[in-house]
Design an enzyme around this catalytic site. Sequence first.
Site, PDB file in Angstrom:
ATOM      1  NE  ARG A  84      -4.192   1.757   2.110  1.00 57.34           N
ATOM      2  CZ  ARG A  84      -4.398   2.884   2.797  1.00 57.34           C
ATOM      3  NH1 ARG A  84      -3.508   3.284   3.704  1.00 57.34           N
ATOM      4  NH2 ARG A  84      -5.475   3.612   2.587  1.00 57.34           N
ATOM      5  CB  VAL A 102      -5.302   5.484  -1.140  1.00 59.16           C
ATOM      6  CG1 VAL A 102      -5.300   3.962  -0.996  1.00 59.16           C
ATOM      7  CG2 VAL A 102      -4.331   5.904  -2.228  1.00 59.16           C
ATOM      8  CB  SER A 103     -10.987   3.973  -0.334  1.00 58.07           C
ATOM      9  OG  SER A 103     -11.544   4.720  -1.385  1.00 58.07           O
ATOM     10  CB  ALA A 104     -10.739   3.525   4.911  1.00 63.26           C
ATOM     11  CD  GLN A 146      -8.954   0.618  -0.848  1.00 62.23           C
ATOM     12  OE1 GLN A 146      -8.129   0.344   0.012  1.00 62.23           O
ATOM     13  NE2 GLN A 146      -8.636   1.247  -1.969  1.00 62.23           N
TER      14      GLN A 146
END
Length: 243
Positions: free
Chosen positions: A48, A80-82, A86
């Site tokens: 990530r 960038v989503s949590a 996701q």
Amino acid sequence: MTDVSTDNDVEEAAALRAAMVEQIAARHQALGLTLPAVVERALRTVPRHLFTGDADLNTAYQNAAHVTKRNELGKSMSSVSAPWLQAMMLGQARLKPGERVLEIGSGGYNAALIQEVVEPAGSVTTIDIDPEITDRAQRCLMDAGYDGVEVICADAEDVIEPGRTFDAIIVTVGSWDVPPAWLAQLAEGGRLVVPLRTWGLTRSWVLERQDGALTGRHHETCGRGDRPGPRVRHPPGRASPAA
């Protein structure tokens, strides 16, 4: 991009990634959800930190959204989503190896997770209207080794290519409605996972295509709201989300 250049850095990133996955699994369990094994494996595999810009490793692996672009007023334009969200949406999509998946909203990291789930025979296409965002997603995906993801800069309210369909469409941006193009590109039996504001809250809906219409299968709350949202519109022949 965070520099992970020593063995200690690599080990730290792996440890932080493992801790993040444990947090996600615990959250799923608390909500009565199951974290699919294929999604867990993807979360443990994809680095990530290669998608969170100059954020340090601790920030990159927080179980929270990370903003990657702001406008002149400081408002978030892309993130960038949590990872917990996701993971939840990937589980809702019930992805399988070999499937064709369209992601609407490009951050790069989620597309890499999807690729891990559907490989080796599956395909991932990610689309965003902002060329700065798609360029960044393309660079991050290449750096992370996911050069097989197709990145398209276009308006997702339009059909990408006439006749082209996907087994699943995952929308990573908030939506007030379901454009006809999304239904047109969804294969029969395909799943559309989309955050819709319904009954005053943002809920991640699973809508399945059956006989040319969308039927609501499931939803999970993924956002809050302090006022009633607008009623979601559905063109003729399209089923409304089921409660």
